[in-house]
Design a protein around this motif. Structure first.
Motif, PDB file in Angstrom:
ATOM      1  N   THR A  37       0.852  -1.207   0.331  1.00  0.00           N
ATOM      2  CA  THR A  37      -0.026  -0.045   0.081  1.00  0.00           C
ATOM      3  C   THR A  37       1.002   1.431  -0.353  1.00  0.00           C
ATOM      4  O   THR A  37       2.269   1.586   0.654  1.00  0.00           O
ATOM      5  CB  THR A  37      -0.777   0.233   1.244  1.00  0.00           C
ATOM      6  OG1 THR A  37      -1.524  -1.281   1.439  1.00  0.00           O
ATOM      7  CG2 THR A  37      -1.545   1.396   1.201  1.00  0.00           C
ATOM      8  N   SER A  38       0.069   1.694  -0.685  1.00  0.00           N
ATOM      9  CA  SER A  38       1.588   3.337  -0.890  1.00  0.00           C
ATOM     10  C   SER A  38       0.348   4.553   0.021  1.00  0.00           C
ATOM     11  O   SER A  38      -0.780   4.675  -0.873  1.00  0.00           O
ATOM     12  CB  SER A  38       1.373   3.906  -2.055  1.00  0.00           C
ATOM     13  OG  SER A  38       2.911   4.778  -2.236  1.00  0.00           O
ATOM     14  N   ILE A  39       0.653   5.528   0.384  1.00  0.00           N
ATOM     15  CA  ILE A  39       0.081   6.247   1.274  1.00  0.00           C
ATOM     16  C   ILE A  39       0.850   7.995   1.328  1.00  0.00           C
ATOM     17  O   ILE A  39       1.924   7.988   1.035  1.00  0.00           O
ATOM     18  CB  ILE A  39       0.241   5.980   2.531  1.00  0.00           C
ATOM     19  CG1 ILE A  39      -0.289   4.989   2.887  1.00  0.00           C
ATOM     20  CG2 ILE A  39      -0.764   7.156   3.110  1.00  0.00           C
ATOM     21  CD1 ILE A  39       0.714   3.943   3.175  1.00  0.00           C
ATOM     22  N   ALA A  40       0.024   8.699   0.335  1.00  0.00           N
ATOM     23  CA  ALA A  40       0.638   9.745   0.081  1.00  0.00           C
ATOM     24  C   ALA A  40      -0.187  10.739   1.477  1.00  0.00           C
ATOM     25  O   ALA A  40      -1.051  10.681   1.484  1.00  0.00           O
ATOM     26  CB  ALA A  40       0.331  10.109  -1.075  1.00  0.00           C
ATOM     27  N   PHE A  41       0.693  11.807   1.590  1.00  0.00           N
ATOM     28  CA  PHE A  41       0.185  12.959   2.549  1.00  0.00           C
ATOM     29  C   PHE A  41       1.291  14.005   2.567  1.00  0.00           C
ATOM     30  O   PHE A  41       2.540  13.723   2.408  1.00  0.00           O
ATOM     31  CB  PHE A  41       0.102  11.902   4.166  1.00  0.00           C
ATOM     32  CG  PHE A  41       1.990  11.734   4.830  1.00  0.00           C
ATOM     33  CD1 PHE A  41       2.236  12.560   5.456  1.00  0.00           C
ATOM     34  CD2 PHE A  41       1.832  10.741   4.430  1.00  0.00           C
ATOM     35  CE1 PHE A  41       2.959  12.155   6.147  1.00  0.00           C
ATOM     36  CE2 PHE A  41       2.963   9.742   5.161  1.00  0.00           C
ATOM     37  CZ  PHE A  41       3.638  10.771   5.689  1.00  0.00           C
TER      38      PHE A  41
END
Length: 229
Positions: A162-166
């Motif tokens: 899973t890739s999470i951008a923030f």
């Protein structure tokens, strides 16, 4: 005479019956002992359950999961060896940090590895890894300081990723800097690989593009997962 003969015959039969009863008593006692012993199948079923085998029993040095070229590309001006943050259980957990500042452009990258053994009460190593990976993903959205959180599945990295951008803001003295960040959480067997990559533009430097941060994190994650063997 007939009466005496009858008495003699009765007395003879009674005496003969005594050893037969003794033999029968011993025989029934022996049978009782056999029935008290557990059968082989019962002994097998009462044996302690064995934990499921795991794919990986050791971890690589986290600072050796990335090549010098990758570090130089993702974290300019960083020491390619990286800083091992240490762990008392090197086969269970490890983290390495690379950071660098290039003409007001700051970049930092961490690669964290966590390995799980199987446990008959807690689950298999892969099940425990999946549970931990979910916690790593959820931690980003649960932190109120993180803004514009967006997570997406990432194909081709380990068994599942899973890739999470923030985005977030951090204070540097009296000045507040804007950071673009990306976390990638990948599962391979019973190991979880977590990559955190962040960038900021200090002074006259510009905040890096989200796309550039994402690409850098994905490049590092793919290489780090392959290093787990």
């Amino acid at each position: 005479m007939h009466r005496n003969a009858t008495r003699t015959a009765v007395r003879t039969l009674a005496c003969a019956a005594v050893p037969m009863l003794l033999v029968a008593g011993c025989s029934s006692g022996s049978d009782g002992d056999d029935s008290a012993r557990p059968s082989p199948s019962a002994s097998a079923s009462s044996a302690s359950p064995t934990p499921a085998p795991v794919k990986f029993t050791t971890l690589p040095d986290p600072c050796k999961t990335l090549s010098g070229d990758t570090v130089g590309d993702v974290v300019p001006e960083a020491k390619k060896k990286g800083k091992n943050l240490g762990s008392k259980d090197a086969d269970g957990y490890g983290t390495c940090l690379w950071s660098g500042l290039d003409d007001y452009q700051y970049r930092a990258l961490t690669v964290s590895l966590k390995r799980f053994d199987s446990d008959v009460t807690l689950g298999s190593g892969s099940e425990r890894a999946a549970e931990y990976a979910g916690q790593q993903v959820a931690a980003i959205s649960q932190d109120e300081e993180n803004k514009k959180v967006k997570d997406t599945p990432l194909d081709g990295v380990g068994d599942q990723a899973t890739s999470i951008a923030f985005e977030t803001e951090k204070k540097d003295g009296e000045k507040t800097e804007e950071y673009r960040e990306q976390r990638i959480v990948a599962i391979t067997g019973n190991v979880v690989v977590t990559v955190d990559y962040e960038g900021a533009g200090f002074e006259t430097g510009k905040t890096p593009k989200a796309e550039d941060i994402r690409k850098g994190a994905e490049k590092a994650a793919k290489e780090a997962v392959k290093a787990v063997k």
